[in-house]
Design an enzyme around this catalytic site. Structure first.
Site, short mmCIF file in Angstrom:
data_model
loop_
_atom_site.label_atom_id
_atom_site.label_comp_id
_atom_site.label_asym_id
_atom_site.label_seq_id
_atom_site.Cartn_x
_atom_site.Cartn_y
_atom_site.Cartn_z
CB VAL A 168 32.99 8.45 -38.33
CG1 VAL A 168 33.08 7.62 -39.61
CG2 VAL A 168 31.73 9.29 -38.34
CE LYS A 202 29.81 4.15 -37.09
NZ LYS A 202 30.09 2.71 -36.92
N1 HSE Z 1 27.99 -1.05 -34.00
C1 HSE Z 1 29.08 -0.26 -34.48
C2 HSE Z 1 29.92 -1.08 -35.44
C3 HSE Z 1 29.91 0.24 -33.34
O1 HSE Z 1 29.76 -2.31 -35.48
O2 HSE Z 1 30.73 -0.52 -36.18
C4 HSE Z 1 30.92 1.30 -33.71
O3 HSE Z 1 30.30 2.48 -34.15
#
Ligand code: HSE
Length: 372
Positions: free
Chosen positions: A134, A207
């Protein structure tokens, strides 16, 4: 008496894993803590070996058999940077079951299997760390679990997905539509080739589940977290930011607001947890409104501390690798799991409610919650 080095095995040498390996190759002495064991990289498992070698991974350390690396007895720590569901989940569980400490950047497995993996780590008296899962490079989970441990945390909320924040920022600044900014985010390497988890809010759901565990001491199910705004028809709106139109963004701007995908978890007065991940209309001139591009920002409200905010690079291989490396250093220093001393709170089979609050109607028919 000489100190035994901490032998690290990395499984997965993609975007994050290769940055971890690069740090070992380029600044290994800098990683060794003054008050802990020296750290050495002893093996790297990667399915696409030729691509890994082309990306600078030393062939002498490379294998295509992650399970063998874990079972070899050569690793004191396993770093999982494969991502995705399987085989990452099984491999992490195998390492923990063998009593081997694990560091992972994999928010999907922590959110979906966190309770089981935590139980496995505790039962085998080993360490499970996931700071990179996260907020990328922002020190966030450790501070919540440890530095803020004396507080009663009542709410945690934030911009936790860099891809969607980049897209919403571009839509607001340049008046462009969703499809166009998505193509640009993909071209710049922010969005995945399959951007579903980002744009539908599922990455942010993972997250907020992890943040809720550390803030409130309990694992909630990702499926229970709403990722859809309300709508004028009464039916839930489209998931994540997929229903946000250029007209919606313009209408919010006319009221001095901007849309941000905000993930929120609240510990309600009755002990229940409210959680959602929805595009939220925040004042353009607020800390969330000013948090632009691929940055992340997380605010934690607690008693007696008040509000504490964390902001910084939340996406990208280098940022996530910084957090992975910090976790490895923490293990070399003899520190424990990411949850620290935070107890597990048994709240029974609880329903997770959507976060309550007023919303503002948009031209698309979506009803976006109003944030501050
Ligand atoms: N795809 C995720 C983002 C990567 O754009 O935040 C980081 O966890």
């Amino acid at each position: 008496m000489s100190v035994q080095p901490l032998r690290v095995g990395v499984i997965g040498a993609g975007t994050v894993g290769r940055e971890v390996v690069r740090a070992f190759l380029e600044r290994s002495p800098r990683l060794t803590p003054a008050d802990g064991r020296p750290i050495v990289l002893v093996g790297i498992a990667e399915k696409f070996t030729e691509r890994a070698i082309a990306n600078g991974i030393p062939e002498s350390l490379l294998t295509d058999a992650p399970a063998h690396l874990i079972a070899s007895g050569d690793c004191d720590v396993i770093v999982e940077t494969m991502g995705g569901d399987e085989p990452a989940h099984t491999l992490v569980a195998a390492a923990l079951a063998a009593g081997i400490p694990v560091v992972t950047a994999n928010k999907h497995i922590v959110a979906h299997y966190g309770a089981g993996l935590e139980a496995l780590a505790r039962a085998n008296n080993t360490v499970f760390r996931f700071e990179a899962a996260v907020g990328g490079g922002i020190p966030l989970l450790g501070p919540i679990a440890q530095d803020l441990a004396a507080n009663r945390i009542t709410r945690v909320r934030g911009i936790v997905n860099g891809t969607t924040n980049y897209m919403l920022t571009a839509m607001a600044r340049e008046g462009r539509d969703y499809a166009e900014v998505l193509r640009e985010a993909q071209a710049k390497g922010y969005a995945e080739a399959d951007p579903t988890a980002d744009v539908e809010g599922l990455d942010a759901v993972n997250k907020i589940v992890i943040l809720a565990r550390l803030a409130f001491g309990t694992w909630i199910a990702p499926e229970a977290v709403s990722n859809r705004p309300g709508s004028t028809t009464g039916a839930p709106g489209q998931p994540g930011i997929t229903g946000v139109t250029a007209e919606d963004v313009a209408a919010m701007a006319a009221e001095g607001r901007t849309l941000r995908l905000i993930a929120t978890a609240v510990l309600a007065d009755d002990g229940a947890i409210e959680a959602s991940v929805v595009p939220t209309a925040v004042p353009a001139n607020s800390p969330f409104g000013r948090c632009d591009g691929v940055l992340n920002r997380v605010e934690v409200d607690g008693l007696p501390v008040g509000r504490v905010a964390f902001e910084g690079p939340g996406a990208g291989g280098a940022a996530a690798a910084a957090a992975v490396l910090s976790d490895i250093v923490s293990i070399a220093r003899g520190l424990g799991s990411t949850w620290g001393g935070a107890p597990i709170v048994d709240r029974g089979a609880q329903a997770v409610r959507p976060v309550a609050g007023e919303c503002v109607m948009a031209p698309s028919g979506a009803c976006y919650p109003v944030g501050d």
